[in-house]
Design an enzyme around this catalytic site. Structure first.
Site, mmCIF file in Angstrom:
data_model
loop_
_atom_site.group_PDB
_atom_site.id
_atom_site.type_symbol
_atom_site.label_atom_id
_atom_site.label_comp_id
_atom_site.label_asym_id
_atom_site.label_seq_id
_atom_site.Cartn_x
_atom_site.Cartn_y
_atom_site.Cartn_z
ATOM 1 N N ASP A 305 -2.986 0.505 5.206
ATOM 2 C CA ASP A 305 -4.055 -0.451 5.480
ATOM 3 C C ASP A 305 -4.734 -0.022 6.787
ATOM 4 O OD1 ASP A 305 -5.772 -2.560 5.316
ATOM 5 O OD2 ASP A 305 -4.254 -4.125 5.169
ATOM 6 N N GLU A 501 -9.102 -12.764 6.853
ATOM 7 C CA GLU A 501 -7.914 -12.284 7.580
ATOM 8 C C GLU A 501 -7.545 -13.199 8.746
ATOM 9 O OE1 GLU A 501 -7.421 -8.004 7.781
ATOM 10 O OE2 GLU A 501 -9.214 -7.737 6.572
HETATM 11 C C1 BGC Z 1 -13.498 -4.069 8.271
HETATM 12 C C2 BGC Z 1 -12.655 -4.668 7.225
HETATM 13 C C3 BGC Z 1 -11.280 -4.643 7.692
HETATM 14 C C4 BGC Z 1 -11.178 -5.332 9.025
HETATM 15 C C5 BGC Z 1 -9.805 -5.229 9.536
HETATM 16 C C6 BGC Z 1 -13.356 -4.843 9.530
HETATM 17 O O1 BGC Z 1 -14.185 -4.305 10.498
HETATM 18 O O2 BGC Z 1 -14.807 -4.061 7.881
HETATM 19 O O3 BGC Z 1 -12.740 -3.966 6.039
HETATM 20 O O4 BGC Z 1 -10.488 -5.257 6.772
HETATM 21 O O5 BGC Z 1 -12.042 -4.797 9.949
HETATM 22 O O6 BGC Z 1 -9.550 -6.076 10.576
HETATM 23 C C1 BGC Z 2 -7.287 -5.467 4.847
HETATM 24 C C2 BGC Z 2 -7.214 -4.890 3.470
HETATM 25 C C3 BGC Z 2 -8.483 -4.170 3.134
HETATM 26 C C4 BGC Z 2 -8.791 -3.149 4.190
HETATM 27 C C5 BGC Z 2 -10.067 -2.390 3.956
HETATM 28 C C6 BGC Z 2 -7.750 -4.468 5.845
HETATM 29 O O1 BGC Z 2 -7.970 -5.078 7.066
HETATM 30 O O2 BGC Z 2 -6.023 -5.957 5.207
HETATM 31 O O3 BGC Z 2 -6.957 -5.896 2.545
HETATM 32 O O4 BGC Z 2 -8.384 -3.564 1.882
HETATM 33 O O5 BGC Z 2 -8.889 -3.789 5.436
HETATM 34 O O6 BGC Z 2 -11.179 -3.151 4.166
#
Ligand code: BGC
Ligand code: BGC
Length: 810
Positions: A305, A501
């Site tokens: 991830d 998140e």
């Molecule tokens: C990204 C997301 C990612 C997240 C993680 C964002 O800047 O665009 O895809 O899941 O950061 O914290």
């Molecule tokens: C998230 C994932 C996601 C990834 C890419 C991460 O922060 O936990 O679920 O697929 O970002 O965007």
């Protein structure tokens, strides 16, 4: 005594014997297409170490170009939640396809065989990063439908929409089993019940990837079962936290859905950010290799991830042999891919990573690419057709909305409504598409979008109006409860603001309104005996007792997405008959008080307001009596900013041309004098850099909420601000908190002593001395200066108690 010790030892051994957990699974996936086994072995033996390491690297579009892919022979790219081609969320279908072709063309060739770059995207409720895509209900809503066939069809539809943009891999489904609804990702999970998660996860994977003769054919994409493992079980529901559970518990709860996911032949599994009993999953060889690859016979590849490897002990985003050795085959390393590439090559050369392990990872990746047809000439950018927002998909989404609605209350059978009446509508959320669609929508947080960003999409108000007017009635929206014509019935729409998140993590499961007028309005209308119907948009069940009491009928509509016509289909009659009945059943238990954040139907003491599986239909005659309101106790902590404004706050700036909301990650104020950029400090996107460019004039950046917060129940509250100042000059920087018109308290920050990251503590008493009314905090934090200054902020939290560390005194 001796006997006693012996007996104890015997018992301990016996229990550990019992605890030996069986993770075994037999793999029966059959791939018709393109096995290329010998070719892959040949390719690997011909590739240099550098070329092989290139395959295990995945960079983000914001930081990697086709030219980079060509030069460094990179194997994969992703667009994260905030990334789109050319850094533009409005990129068109042809922009996506064009970039896909450029990546394809830049991909390395060995012995005349091209190994195309694999592009992954988070199509988690539709192809949600693309303007015009069909947006389905988030998984929590699909959980309420319990409709396996429907979910599979949704998977098929999403696959076609993803393919339309030249992409062939989605990071979905999330098969977490959320146990604590404070978790900001609760809505990404189908249910608190592992069995339901397992069934629906499997269905979604079968839809995305195909099955039998259609497995991974030209109409399908790769799916990802995520996040392996235990993501839904962290203590206090903290995102990326620690899941404390026995191995058997892990197997039965969080691991359970992976068996079905692998039986559906999921080709990729994403390692999770969380730890299991203190060990980060990204570094856990026993779970990634021992359990997943060996015992469960997973036959695809493990993708990490977003910088998840960087959280493993002794690792950084640009260096982590531990994670690779533990079993992560492909690193998701959005920004620092070049350094990670170099360091990984070095580690293979030094033996820290064996070449055998590297070969195994590359093989796993090439095998998956091959099954998708990529080594046999399939070119993702050559997919024909445009399925974005296809009418069939919209009707599928509408069906999903209908079936996901859970009727919690319908006293005296107030629903279904006759459409040929005068219908009042209240609540800001009825006019705001982003509240319907939630996080992971066009942008990561899903908050930065306006209605015009959604193609062919009605707000809930517009869809009700459309339905009612066609059927002989009339609709009137009111923001203050005054209607031109007295309504026969009032429909209210309210809910959570979008989040994704960790930014959606809560302290408790009380619903905090972002529309302060809604409840008083609803209560005042209900007092006039006009029947009221509430539609609640949320990513989880929350305590809404007052709202329930003030509504004759109450519908939990989750995060329904774009096809909200599905709501009218159910709540209105057609030709004097029920059009569609309610079918949705709770896939999460509904709390009666805010401390019931861990509330699951398997609890030994189980006292929900509405149990798992609850959901009325038009045949039910249940009456919901007035629900007891438990008044909120003492506040002990209020999050104001954690890399971005915490709910219900919104970020804004003020320049001498007035206030503006901060709507993008890379924000520039209209007068171009304030620049705000998101960056990583300790975790991804956990900090913002703020630059006031002007040398003279008003400049401010802060967080405001519509509804005031009352801090008076706290004993010795103080603001803890983790920040640093990058430009050391004699510029003055003030921190203020506001409480309505002409009401605020300010303090000067000790800028000259803030060159390093530090927690600066400001006692609320100082702000009170300066005029703050602590019971009406509305501007929740504001930095202002009249001079040029450049600073970074990581967090702003209101805490209670004695201050340790740097204190600003007054
Ligand atoms: C990204 C997301 C990612 C997240 C993680 C964002 O800047 O665009 O895809 O899941 O950061 O914290
Ligand atoms: C998230 C994932 C996601 C990834 C890419 C991460 O922060 O936990 O679920 O697929 O970002 O965007």
């Amino acid at each position: 005594m001796k006997k006693f010790i012996l007996l104890t030892m015997f018992l301990i051994q016996a229990t550990s014997l019992l605890a030996e957990v069986d993770w075994s699974r037999e793999n029966s996936c059959k791939y018709n297409n393109f096995s290329n086994a010998d070719l892959i072995d040949q390719l690997i033996s011909d590739m240099s170490i550098e070329e092989k390491v290139g395959q295990v690297i995945q960079g983000d579009l914001d930081f990697i170009t086709p030219a980079d892919v060509k030069k460094f022979k990179i194997g994969s790219v992703l667009n994260g939640g905030n990334t789109a081609p050319n850094g533009d969320k409005y990129s068109s279908l042809s922009d996506w396809k064009k970039l896909s072709q450029e990546f394809y063309d830049a991909s390395p060739t060995y012995k005349g065989i091209k190994i195309p770059v694999l592009w992954g995207t988070d199509a988690v409720h539709g192809h949600n990063n693309v303007i015009g895509a069909t947006l389905f209900p988030h998984n929590i809503g699909l959980g309420a439908t319990r409709n396996i066939e429907l979910v599979q069809k949704i998977g098929e539809a999403i696959a076609l929409e993803v393919l339309s943009t030249g992409v062939a891999w989605t990071f979905a489904p999330t098969i977490a089993v959320p146990q604590d609804d404070r978790w900001g990702r609760t809505y990404e999970g189908f249910s608190e019940d592992p069995i339901l998660v397992s069934k629906l996860g499997k269905a979604l994977i079968l839809g995305l990837q195909g099955e039998g003769s259609t497995l991974l054919n030209e109409k399908h994409v790769l799916a990802t079962a995520k996040h392996f493992m235990g993501d839904g079980g962290t203590t206090n529901g903290v995102d990326q936290g620690n899941t404390k559970i026995s191995e058997l518990g892990l197997r039965e709860l969080h691991g359970y859905p992976y068996f079905d996911a692998l039986d559906a032949c999921a080709q990729t599994v994403m390692a999770s950010f969380n730890s299991w009993n203190g060990e980060k999953l990204h570094g856990s060889k026993s779970l990634l290799t021992g359990v997943l690859k060996n015992d469960m016979q997973f036959d695809g590849f493990v993708v990490g991830d977003w910088n998840g490897h960087g959280q493993v002990e002794d690792c950084s985003n640009s260096k982590c042999a531990q994670s690779f050795n533990a079993g992560v085959d492909m690193f998701m390393v959005p920004e620092n891919w070049k350094d990670l590439l170099r360091n990984t090559i070095r580690q293979v050369n030094s033996g820290e990573i064996s070449e055998l392990r590297l070969d195994e990872a590359v093989k796993n990746i090439l095998v998956v690419k091959s099954r998708l047809g990529l080594l046999n000439g399939r070119k993702p950018h050559e997919f024909e057709g445009n399925f974005l927002g296809h009418p069939d998909h919209i009707s599928l989404a509408r069906q999903a909305v209908r079936e996901s609605l859970v009727l919690l209350k319908n006293n005296d059978g107030v629903l279904p409504l006759m459409p040929n009446q005068h219908i009042g509508v209240i609540g800001d959320a009825s006019n705001k598409i982003s509240t319907q669609t939630g996080g992971w929508t066009i942008t990561w947080q899903g908050r930065e979008n306006s209605n015009s960003d959604f193609v062919n999409t009605r707000t809930i108000y517009e869809s009700i109006k459309n339905y009612v007017e066609v059927n002989g009635g009339s609709v009137e929206f009111s923001s203050n409860g005054k209607f031109q014509n007295k309504p026969d019935v009032v429909i209210g729409v309210f809910g959570e603001e979008p989040y994704a998140e960790m930014l959606g993590d809560l302290k408790d499961v009380a619903f905090t309104a972002t529309d302060p007028r809604y409840l008083p309005l609803l209560e005042s209308i209900s007092a006039t005996n006009i029947p009221t119907i509430s539609i609640f948009l949320s990513g989880r069940p929350l305590v809404v007792n007052e709202y329930l009491n003030a509504s004759n009928a109450f519908v939990a509509a989750w995060l329904p997405g774009t096809a909200v016509e599905g709501i009218s289909d159910v709540i209105f009659m057609k030709n004097n008959k029920i059009n569609f009945d309610f079918q949705g059943k709770l896939s999460y238990s509904w709390p009666r008080s805010k401390d019931q954040s861990v509330l699951n139907f398997t609890d030994s003491i189980y006292d929900p307001l509405f149990p798992y599986g609850y959901g009325l239909t038009y045949a039910s005659e249940d009456q919901i009596n007035n629900i007891k309101i438990v008044k909120s106790k003492k506040l002990d902590l209020v999050n104001i900013f954690l890399g971005a404004a915490s709910i219900p706050g919104k970020e804004f700036v003020v320049t001498d041309s007035g206030p503006e909301f901060v709507m993008q990650d890379n924000f520039l104020s209209a007068n171009k004098k304030i620049k705000i950029t998101r960056f990583d400090y300790q975790r991804q996107d956990d900090a913002k850099n703020i630059i006031f460019i002007k040398n003279k004039g008003m400049q401010a950046y802060g967080i405001s909420a519509e509804l005031p917060t009352d801090l008076s129940s706290m004993d010795s509250p103080y603001y803890e601000i983790v920040m640093r100042v990058n430009s050391l000059s004699d510029a003055k920087l003030y921190f203020s908190v506001g409480c309505g018109n002409n009401c605020m308290g300010s303090i000067e920050l000790p800028v000259s002593k803030m060159a390093e990251w530090e927690a600066i503590n400001v006692p609320l008493s100082c702000l009170k001395k300066d005029g703050l009314n602590e019971s009406k905090v509305q501007i929740r934090g504001l930095f202002s200066s009249e001079e040029q200054i450049n600073f970074d902020v990581n967090s702003i939290i209101i805490k209670d108690g004695a201050i340790t560390g740097t204190k600003v005194s007054c």
